[in-house]
Design a protein around this motif. Sequence first.
Motif, PDB file in Angstrom:
ATOM      1  N   THR A 160      -1.542  10.758   8.442  1.00 14.69           N
ATOM      2  CA  THR A 160      -2.648  10.020   9.071  1.00 14.69           C
ATOM      3  C   THR A 160      -2.423   8.510   9.119  1.00 14.69           C
ATOM      4  O   THR A 160      -3.145   7.804   9.825  1.00 14.69           O
ATOM      5  CB  THR A 160      -3.955  10.290   8.311  1.00 14.69           C
ATOM      6  OG1 THR A 160      -3.832   9.745   6.977  1.00 14.69           O
ATOM      7  CG2 THR A 160      -4.239  11.782   8.220  1.00 14.69           C
ATOM      8  N   GLN A 161      -1.427   8.009   8.334  1.00 18.20           N
ATOM      9  CA  GLN A 161      -1.170   6.569   8.221  1.00 18.20           C
ATOM     10  C   GLN A 161      -2.326   5.829   7.550  1.00 18.20           C
ATOM     11  O   GLN A 161      -2.418   4.607   7.608  1.00 18.20           O
ATOM     12  CB  GLN A 161      -0.879   5.954   9.599  1.00 18.20           C
ATOM     13  CG  GLN A 161       0.309   6.579  10.318  1.00 18.20           C
ATOM     14  CD  GLN A 161       1.611   6.345   9.589  1.00 18.20           C
ATOM     15  OE1 GLN A 161       2.043   5.222   9.425  1.00 18.20           O
ATOM     16  NE2 GLN A 161       2.246   7.431   9.131  1.00 18.20           N
ATOM     17  N   GLU A 162      -3.208   6.580   6.908  1.00 21.63           N
ATOM     18  CA  GLU A 162      -4.344   5.966   6.212  1.00 21.63           C
ATOM     19  C   GLU A 162      -3.876   5.277   4.942  1.00 21.63           C
ATOM     20  O   GLU A 162      -3.048   5.806   4.193  1.00 21.63           O
ATOM     21  CB  GLU A 162      -5.372   7.050   5.857  1.00 21.63           C
ATOM     22  CG  GLU A 162      -6.549   6.547   5.041  1.00 21.63           C
ATOM     23  CD  GLU A 162      -7.402   7.684   4.494  1.00 21.63           C
ATOM     24  OE1 GLU A 162      -8.324   7.385   3.705  1.00 21.63           O
ATOM     25  OE2 GLU A 162      -7.138   8.850   4.832  1.00 21.63           O
ATOM     26  N   LYS A 163      -4.400   4.073   4.695  1.00 22.60           N
ATOM     27  CA  LYS A 163      -4.088   3.362   3.465  1.00 22.60           C
ATOM     28  C   LYS A 163      -4.808   4.041   2.300  1.00 22.60           C
ATOM     29  O   LYS A 163      -6.034   4.071   2.262  1.00 22.60           O
ATOM     30  CB  LYS A 163      -4.513   1.896   3.568  1.00 22.60           C
ATOM     31  CG  LYS A 163      -3.683   1.085   4.544  1.00 22.60           C
ATOM     32  CD  LYS A 163      -4.141  -0.370   4.578  1.00 22.60           C
ATOM     33  CE  LYS A 163      -3.260  -1.198   5.505  1.00 22.60           C
ATOM     34  NZ  LYS A 163      -3.687  -2.617   5.548  1.00 22.60           N
ATOM     35  N   ARG A 164      -4.037   4.569   1.368  1.00 19.33           N
ATOM     36  CA  ARG A 164      -4.643   5.327   0.265  1.00 19.33           C
ATOM     37  C   ARG A 164      -4.713   4.534  -1.033  1.00 19.33           C
ATOM     38  O   ARG A 164      -5.749   4.472  -1.680  1.00 19.33           O
ATOM     39  CB  ARG A 164      -3.857   6.626   0.030  1.00 19.33           C
ATOM     40  CG  ARG A 164      -3.860   7.581   1.215  1.00 19.33           C
ATOM     41  CD  ARG A 164      -5.258   8.103   1.511  1.00 19.33           C
ATOM     42  NE  ARG A 164      -5.791   8.905   0.439  1.00 19.33           N
ATOM     43  CZ  ARG A 164      -5.598  10.222   0.285  1.00 19.33           C
ATOM     44  NH1 ARG A 164      -4.851  10.873   1.159  1.00 19.33           N
ATOM     45  NH2 ARG A 164      -6.143  10.886  -0.704  1.00 19.33           N
TER      46      ARG A 164
ATOM     47  N   ILE B 140       0.558   4.659   1.955  1.00 17.18           N
ATOM     48  CA  ILE B 140      -0.209   5.250   3.046  1.00 17.18           C
ATOM     49  C   ILE B 140       0.034   6.745   3.101  1.00 17.18           C
ATOM     50  O   ILE B 140       1.059   7.249   2.627  1.00 17.18           O
ATOM     51  CB  ILE B 140       0.153   4.608   4.404  1.00 17.18           C
ATOM     52  CG1 ILE B 140       1.624   4.873   4.756  1.00 17.18           C
ATOM     53  CG2 ILE B 140      -0.141   3.114   4.384  1.00 17.18           C
ATOM     54  CD1 ILE B 140       2.016   4.412   6.147  1.00 17.18           C
ATOM     55  N   GLU B 141      -0.917   7.488   3.663  1.00 17.61           N
ATOM     56  CA  GLU B 141      -0.762   8.923   3.853  1.00 17.61           C
ATOM     57  C   GLU B 141       0.192   9.153   5.022  1.00 17.61           C
ATOM     58  O   GLU B 141       0.020   8.582   6.095  1.00 17.61           O
ATOM     59  CB  GLU B 141      -2.128   9.562   4.140  1.00 17.61           C
ATOM     60  CG  GLU B 141      -2.344  10.918   3.490  1.00 17.61           C
ATOM     61  CD  GLU B 141      -1.438  12.001   4.050  1.00 17.61           C
ATOM     62  OE1 GLU B 141      -1.197  11.990   5.270  1.00 17.61           O
ATOM     63  OE2 GLU B 141      -0.980  12.849   3.267  1.00 17.61           O
TER      64      GLU B 141
ATOM     65  N   SER C  67     -10.963   4.224  -1.659  1.00 16.51           N
ATOM     66  CA  SER C  67     -11.959   5.208  -1.235  1.00 16.51           C
ATOM     67  C   SER C  67     -12.640   5.895  -2.409  1.00 16.51           C
ATOM     68  O   SER C  67     -13.746   6.416  -2.276  1.00 16.51           O
ATOM     69  CB  SER C  67     -11.311   6.255  -0.327  1.00 16.51           C
ATOM     70  OG  SER C  67     -10.337   6.995  -1.031  1.00 16.51           O
TER      71      SER C  67
ATOM     72  N   TYR D  14       0.835  -1.202   0.000  1.00 11.09           N
ATOM     73  CA  TYR D  14       0.000   0.000   0.000  1.00 11.09           C
ATOM     74  C   TYR D  14       0.875   1.259   0.000  1.00 11.09           C
ATOM     75  O   TYR D  14       2.027   1.226   0.454  1.00 11.09           O
ATOM     76  CB  TYR D  14      -0.888   0.057   1.245  1.00 11.09           C
ATOM     77  CG  TYR D  14      -2.163  -0.736   1.150  1.00 11.09           C
ATOM     78  CD1 TYR D  14      -3.346  -0.163   0.654  1.00 11.09           C
ATOM     79  CD2 TYR D  14      -2.202  -2.074   1.553  1.00 11.09           C
ATOM     80  CE1 TYR D  14      -4.517  -0.901   0.580  1.00 11.09           C
ATOM     81  CE2 TYR D  14      -3.374  -2.804   1.476  1.00 11.09           C
ATOM     82  CZ  TYR D  14      -4.528  -2.211   0.977  1.00 11.09           C
ATOM     83  OH  TYR D  14      -5.689  -2.943   0.894  1.00 11.09           O
TER      84      TYR D  14
END
Length: 236
Positions: free
Chosen positions: A102-106, A98-99, A120, A96
């Motif tokens: 935020t550590q969000e998987k983008r 990630i951001e 998303s 992945y």
Amino acid sequence: MKKQLLLISLAVLLAGCDEEKGPVAFTPEMASFSNEFDFDPLRGPVKDFSQTLLNEKGEVTKRVTGTMSKEGCFDTLELHDLENNNGVSLVLDANYYIEAETQEKRLRLQGKCQLAEFPSAGVTWDTDDKGFIVRASGKDMEVKYRYDSEGYPLGKSTTSKDAHLNVASTPSTDKRKKLDYTSVSTLNDKPLTKVKQVCEYDGHNNPLSCSLEIVDESVTPQVTHKFSIKNTIEYY
């Protein structure tokens, strides 16, 4: 004397072979990412780079920075649109991106480090047998990507409901100066913009600095915007 002549002949032959070989091709990852995220692709063993777009006043309007592994994967990629005050900072983490904050998987990846899915947004990417992204699809949207025989991105066509946006680039016939290009954009077959770029190059045939001219043909009279691009590139 004969030995000297033989050595000279070999040197000439080898030089001729180097000349015919030409510059290295663009990798599927570099070509695909630049096509998708709208920055100039680079050749060779790039370690890190930055591309900065400045307007006629010398103000920074956009900046792209990235770091790459020896295998040619993007370890990090930052895209900043200062004009519109937005951007994203991506970091490679397993399969992945990630951001960073935020550590969000983008973005989900396929294979080693090629784009596969933007969960998303409901977008998925398809590749050809060489690993280049050739298609993206999502709800009511499809994008088709094009490349030449060296992997240089020739543009893309985006279809969304009743809108069809086509971007077609024509690079220089000099293979060592691919980033000297002209580009034409149309929306539903009506002229949108014309772009012309001319660059200075380093020993890897990558652009160090460029002048960029964008003609907005969607308005009357047409409006011309001039920019400059400053690049920094470090190699392995």
